[in-house]
Design a protein around this motif. Structure first.
Motif, mmCIF file in Angstrom:
data_model
loop_
_atom_site.group_PDB
_atom_site.id
_atom_site.type_symbol
_atom_site.label_atom_id
_atom_site.label_comp_id
_atom_site.label_asym_id
_atom_site.label_seq_id
_atom_site.Cartn_x
_atom_site.Cartn_y
_atom_site.Cartn_z
ATOM 1 N N GLN A 106 0.825 -1.213 0.000
ATOM 2 C CA GLN A 106 0.000 0.000 0.000
ATOM 3 C C GLN A 106 0.854 1.256 0.000
ATOM 4 O O GLN A 106 0.530 2.246 -0.673
ATOM 5 C CB GLN A 106 -0.955 -0.028 1.197
ATOM 6 C CG GLN A 106 -2.057 -1.075 1.000
ATOM 7 C CD GLN A 106 -3.006 -1.172 2.165
ATOM 8 O OE1 GLN A 106 -2.706 -0.714 3.265
ATOM 9 N NE2 GLN A 106 -4.156 -1.799 1.936
ATOM 10 N N ALA A 107 1.991 1.218 0.697
ATOM 11 C CA ALA A 107 2.866 2.388 0.716
ATOM 12 C C ALA A 107 3.460 2.624 -0.668
ATOM 13 O O ALA A 107 3.496 3.757 -1.164
ATOM 14 C CB ALA A 107 3.975 2.192 1.750
ATOM 15 N N VAL A 108 3.898 1.538 -1.301
ATOM 16 C CA VAL A 108 4.496 1.684 -2.630
ATOM 17 C C VAL A 108 3.459 2.196 -3.629
ATOM 18 O O VAL A 108 3.725 3.114 -4.413
ATOM 19 C CB VAL A 108 5.098 0.344 -3.105
ATOM 20 C CG1 VAL A 108 5.493 0.426 -4.579
ATOM 21 C CG2 VAL A 108 6.300 -0.031 -2.255
ATOM 22 N N LEU A 109 2.249 1.631 -3.560
ATOM 23 C CA LEU A 109 1.189 2.085 -4.481
ATOM 24 C C LEU A 109 0.873 3.555 -4.248
ATOM 25 O O LEU A 109 0.687 4.333 -5.203
ATOM 26 C CB LEU A 109 -0.072 1.240 -4.298
ATOM 27 C CG LEU A 109 0.019 -0.207 -4.774
ATOM 28 C CD1 LEU A 109 -1.272 -0.950 -4.458
ATOM 29 C CD2 LEU A 109 0.311 -0.273 -6.268
ATOM 30 N N GLY A 110 0.843 3.955 -2.969
ATOM 31 C CA GLY A 110 0.561 5.348 -2.643
ATOM 32 C C GLY A 110 1.640 6.257 -3.219
ATOM 33 O O GLY A 110 1.348 7.335 -3.753
ATOM 34 N N MET A 111 2.900 5.827 -3.146
ATOM 35 C CA MET A 111 3.989 6.643 -3.673
ATOM 36 C C MET A 111 3.926 6.739 -5.192
ATOM 37 O O MET A 111 4.147 7.791 -5.779
ATOM 38 C CB MET A 111 5.339 6.053 -3.237
ATOM 39 C CG MET A 111 5.684 6.435 -1.816
ATOM 40 S SD MET A 111 7.307 5.912 -1.237
ATOM 41 C CE MET A 111 7.642 4.424 -2.079
ATOM 42 N N VAL A 112 3.628 5.616 -5.830
ATOM 43 C CA VAL A 112 3.656 5.605 -7.295
ATOM 44 C C VAL A 112 2.412 6.256 -7.885
ATOM 45 O O VAL A 112 2.502 7.065 -8.816
ATOM 46 C CB VAL A 112 3.786 4.157 -7.814
ATOM 47 C CG1 VAL A 112 3.708 4.125 -9.342
ATOM 48 C CG2 VAL A 112 5.095 3.548 -7.324
ATOM 49 N N TYR A 113 1.227 5.915 -7.335
ATOM 50 C CA TYR A 113 -0.019 6.349 -7.966
ATOM 51 C C TYR A 113 -0.760 7.412 -7.165
ATOM 52 O O TYR A 113 -1.771 7.926 -7.618
ATOM 53 C CB TYR A 113 -0.964 5.156 -8.182
ATOM 54 C CG TYR A 113 -0.442 4.126 -9.155
ATOM 55 C CD1 TYR A 113 -0.591 4.321 -10.538
ATOM 56 C CD2 TYR A 113 0.181 2.977 -8.716
ATOM 57 C CE1 TYR A 113 -0.120 3.382 -11.435
ATOM 58 C CE2 TYR A 113 0.648 2.032 -9.610
ATOM 59 C CZ TYR A 113 0.490 2.227 -10.962
ATOM 60 O OH TYR A 113 0.949 1.293 -11.853
ATOM 61 N N PRO A 216 -5.173 2.468 -3.043
ATOM 62 C CA PRO A 216 -4.403 1.418 -2.348
ATOM 63 C C PRO A 216 -5.247 0.581 -1.398
ATOM 64 O O PRO A 216 -4.942 -0.580 -1.156
ATOM 65 C CB PRO A 216 -3.336 2.228 -1.603
ATOM 66 C CG PRO A 216 -3.139 3.443 -2.447
ATOM 67 C CD PRO A 216 -4.487 3.770 -3.029
ATOM 68 N N HIS A 217 -6.322 1.173 -0.855
ATOM 69 C CA HIS A 217 -7.170 0.420 0.075
ATOM 70 C C HIS A 217 -8.437 -0.119 -0.587
ATOM 71 O O HIS A 217 -9.356 -0.542 0.109
ATOM 72 C CB HIS A 217 -7.563 1.306 1.266
ATOM 73 C CG HIS A 217 -6.423 1.593 2.188
ATOM 74 N ND1 HIS A 217 -6.104 0.798 3.256
ATOM 75 C CD2 HIS A 217 -5.497 2.579 2.167
ATOM 76 C CE1 HIS A 217 -5.030 1.280 3.865
ATOM 77 N NE2 HIS A 217 -4.638 2.367 3.225
ATOM 78 N N ALA A 218 -8.461 -0.125 -1.918
ATOM 79 C CA ALA A 218 -9.713 -0.443 -2.609
ATOM 80 C C ALA A 218 -10.268 -1.812 -2.243
ATOM 81 O O ALA A 218 -11.470 -2.039 -2.309
ATOM 82 C CB ALA A 218 -9.505 -0.349 -4.122
ATOM 83 N N MET A 219 -9.397 -2.758 -1.868
ATOM 84 C CA MET A 219 -9.880 -4.124 -1.623
ATOM 85 C C MET A 219 -10.068 -4.430 -0.137
ATOM 86 O O MET A 219 -10.363 -5.565 0.215
ATOM 87 C CB MET A 219 -8.903 -5.144 -2.218
ATOM 88 C CG MET A 219 -8.798 -5.111 -3.734
ATOM 89 S SD MET A 219 -10.306 -5.649 -4.552
ATOM 90 C CE MET A 219 -10.180 -7.429 -4.359
ATOM 91 N N ASP A 220 -9.901 -3.444 0.719
ATOM 92 C CA ASP A 220 -9.945 -3.750 2.159
ATOM 93 C C ASP A 220 -11.269 -4.390 2.572
ATOM 94 O O ASP A 220 -11.289 -5.440 3.229
ATOM 95 C CB ASP A 220 -9.712 -2.473 2.979
ATOM 96 C CG ASP A 220 -8.243 -2.041 2.937
ATOM 97 O OD1 ASP A 220 -7.470 -2.674 2.175
ATOM 98 O OD2 ASP A 220 -7.877 -1.092 3.645
ATOM 99 N N LEU A 221 -12.372 -3.755 2.169
ATOM 100 C CA LEU A 221 -13.669 -4.309 2.572
ATOM 101 C C LEU A 221 -13.985 -5.606 1.835
ATOM 102 O O LEU A 221 -14.591 -6.523 2.388
ATOM 103 C CB LEU A 221 -14.776 -3.289 2.333
ATOM 104 C CG LEU A 221 -15.031 -2.382 3.539
ATOM 105 C CD1 LEU A 221 -16.082 -1.337 3.209
ATOM 106 C CD2 LEU A 221 -15.469 -3.225 4.746
ATOM 107 N N VAL A 222 -13.546 -5.670 0.569
ATOM 108 C CA VAL A 222 -13.747 -6.911 -0.187
ATOM 109 C C VAL A 222 -13.006 -8.054 0.514
ATOM 110 O O VAL A 222 -13.512 -9.170 0.617
ATOM 111 C CB VAL A 222 -13.236 -6.754 -1.633
ATOM 112 C CG1 VAL A 222 -13.340 -8.081 -2.376
ATOM 113 C CG2 VAL A 222 -14.017 -5.675 -2.354
ATOM 114 N N PHE A 223 -11.818 -7.740 1.017
ATOM 115 C CA PHE A 223 -11.071 -8.781 1.718
ATOM 116 C C PHE A 223 -11.862 -9.288 2.919
ATOM 117 O O PHE A 223 -11.988 -10.498 3.118
ATOM 118 C CB PHE A 223 -9.696 -8.257 2.177
ATOM 119 C CG PHE A 223 -8.931 -9.282 2.961
ATOM 120 C CD1 PHE A 223 -8.134 -10.208 2.302
ATOM 121 C CD2 PHE A 223 -9.060 -9.374 4.340
ATOM 122 C CE1 PHE A 223 -7.464 -11.181 3.010
ATOM 123 C CE2 PHE A 223 -8.402 -10.351 5.051
ATOM 124 C CZ PHE A 223 -7.590 -11.260 4.388
#
Ligand SMILES: Nc1ncnc2c1ncn2[C@@H]1O[C@H](COP(=O)(O)OP(=O)(O)OP(=O)(O)O)[C@@H](O)[C@H]1O
Ligand SMILES: [Mg+2]
Lengths: 292, 240
Positions: A106-113, A216-223
């Motif tokens: 999530q940190a890497v995705l946040g940095m990149v996107y 980055p957290h899009a799947m949290d609730l799905v999980f």
């Protein structure tokens, strides 16, 4: 009545995605005795990658394919580079490592996107078709159903009907004996991670366009929903995961339809709690002892 | 010791963690013979088999199969060199069906046609298994499990069969059948067997060689007939 039909169909189409995601969790649990808490983050990572590919090539379907391939590879890499080195003497260790992986991805995705929602277009219309005056599923829902159906059937066939499936099951149930019989157990484990992560990537691709978009957290609730589905079905049972995922989808749809969408997260957690308290082995747990 | 030894072990040491169990074990098993390893509980018989099949890494010594040094060869490759190990407790996979267990024994083989033939032969050899193809491993009786474990090893057409207490928990009649089968396989196919047994009498009745272990060492290795017939030897090492 119309509303009930609509909510049921809507629940099943959400549930299909949860079923796929739950199935991915079960695959890894059976192979490695790890609940892969990083699966949501991994799926999000492949979805970002897919939309980058789609933007670069102008083709959603190339991006879709890229997500599946990236999912397979990411699963293998997570196994070979990370999980392989986790000391299993305490069941907590893999959990902590998986949670660490979540934070890292999530940190890497946040940095990149960035940490804002990015739009994720669905490839097909999401407007419900009407049949006999009744609003039913959209073309996109039908696509999601079909995609999950194909994957579930293909996996079931692979596991029960092919030599590699037999090897994978044997390696999961009895690693030592399997090695004596010439099975490359660690290779089967990596393959299991790859397949599970590929299925997770598919689920991510299917569900993200139906919600707020890429994040980055899009799947949290799905999980959480899929994990609940997997627990309902019994973590050891692939058919259980599919049924459990569908049940959770239905529950969420009814709760949000009849009681309000802000209660859905609460409903999932209550279901998870209830199953863990009443029937922790899941509804589909085999009646006999696991090891003989 | 001759160049005809299928299995040759020299100075083998192995154990669990820091504690050594096997001490300087020497063993030679000629091609097409049955060697029975006997000895008290805890003597190291199972440890010996586990080390031979690569499940335990030796700390010293040498294992050669048909002249090839097995050091560094991964467990899953040994079956491809003709070694089959039926572990203590048999290792039937309870979650798989009888048929799946058996097919697992031949999956590694390139010659698919012969693997299928071997599977058929095993079903003919163990007819109770043929009637229970779709049953799960954990639904079988002890004797059926033993047949399944043995049959699964035979599907791979091994040159060397390591058997750990096949008689455990079985009726005397079944034990006698298993021993007769081993003798028959030795005579008809040239199978070599290393048989660990508590049931000393029946083991020595089929064995060519008797190997007595105590406290992790081989204390004697003689023709089985000698061990069977020489009262002094038997009293000294086996206590009956
Ligand atoms: N997994 C293990 N960890 C530590 N020590 C072990 C282990 N397995 C066996 N041992 C020890 O190694 C020694 C030899 O055990 P082994 O199982 O080889 O004996 P055995 O001759 O097969 O006995 P039995 O006839 O009872 O099967 C014993 O002292 C035992 O306590
Ligand atoms: Mg033993």
């Amino acid at each position: 009545m119309d509303r009930f039909v609509f909510l049921t169909l809507d629940g099943l189409s959400r549930g299909a995605v949860y079923a796929a995601f739950a199935l991915a969790l079960v695959l890894i649990w059976r192979a490695a005795r790890i609940v892969n808490f990083a699966q949501g983050a991994m799926a999000v990572a492949t979805a970002y990658f897919a939309y980058s590919v789609a933007a670069a090539t102008g083709s959603y379907w190339l991006g879709f394919l890229a997500a599946l391939v990236a999912g397979l590879l990411l699963g293998a890499v997570v196994d070979l580079a990370v999980m392989r080195f986790v000391d299993h003497s305490s069941p907590l260790n893999p959990v902590i490592v998986a949670l660490g992986l979540v934070l890292l991805i999530q940190a890497v995705l946040g940095m990149v996107y960035g940490n804002e929602f990015l739009p994720a277009e669905a490839p097909l219309s999401r407007a419900a078709l009407t049949v006999g005056g009744l609003a039913v599923l959209s073309p996109y829902d039908l696509f999601a159903f079909a995609a999950v159906g194909v994957v579930v059937v293909a996996l079931a066939w692979t596991f029960t009907r092919t030599p590699v499936g037999l090897r994978m099951r044997a390696a999961a149930f009895a690693p030592e004996v399997s090695r004596l019989l010439g099975v490359n157990v660690s290779g089967m484990l990596t393959l299991g991670w790859a397949l599970a992560s590929g299925v997770g990537a598919l689920a991510g691709m299917l569900v993200i366009p139906t919600e707020l978009g890429l994040h980055p957290h899009a799947m949290d609730l799905v999980f959480v929903a899929a994990f609940t589905g997997a627990v309902v079905g019994g973590l050891d049972s692939p058919p259980g995961a599919v049924v459990g995922g569908l049940l959770v989808g239905l529950l969420l749809s009814y709760v949000s339809g009849y009681a309000g969408s802000d209660l859905t997260a609460l409903a999932v957690l209550l279901l998870l709690l209830a199953v863990l308290l009443v029937r922790p082995a899941g509804l589909f747990a085999p009646a006999v002892a696991r090891r003989v | 010791m001759s160049s005809d030894d299928l299995l040759l072990v020299r100075g083998l040491e192995a154990g669990y963690g820091a504690a050594p169990v096997l001490h300087a074990v020497d063993l030679s098993v000629p091609r097409g013979t049955i060697a029975a390893v006997v000895g008290a509980n805890g003597a190291g018989k199972t440890t010996l088999l586990r080390t031979l099949s690569g499940m335990l890494r030796p700390t010293a010594g040498r294992i050669a199969l048909a002249g090839e040094d097995l050091r560094g060869i991964p467990v899953e490759q040994l079956v491809r060199r003709g070694m089959a190990h039926v572990p203590e407790g048999r290792g039937v996979v309870g979650e798989l069906t009888v048929d799946e267990n058996l097919r697992l024994g031949g999956l590694w083989r390139r010659d698919r046609a012969d693997a299928a033939r071997a599977l058929d032969e095993v079903y003919q050899l163990f007819t109770p298994l043929a009637r229970r193809r779709r049953h799960l491993g954990h639904q079988l009786s002890g004797g059926e499990r033993q047949m399944l474990a043995l049959g699964r090893a035979l599907v791979g057409r091994p040159r060397l069969l390591l058997l750990d207490e096949p008689s455990l928990g079985l009726a005397p009649r079944v034990v006698a059948q298993i021993m007769a089968l081993l003798r028959q396989l030795r005579d008809s196919t040239g199978l070599t067997v290393l048989l660990v047994e508590q049931n000393v009498r029946s083991a020595l009745s089929v064995a060519d060689q008797g190997v007595v272990m105590a406290l992790g060492r081989v204390v004697t290795a003689t023709p089985a007939a000698e061990l069977r017939d020489d009262d002094d030897l038997r009293h000294a090492y086996l206590g009956f």
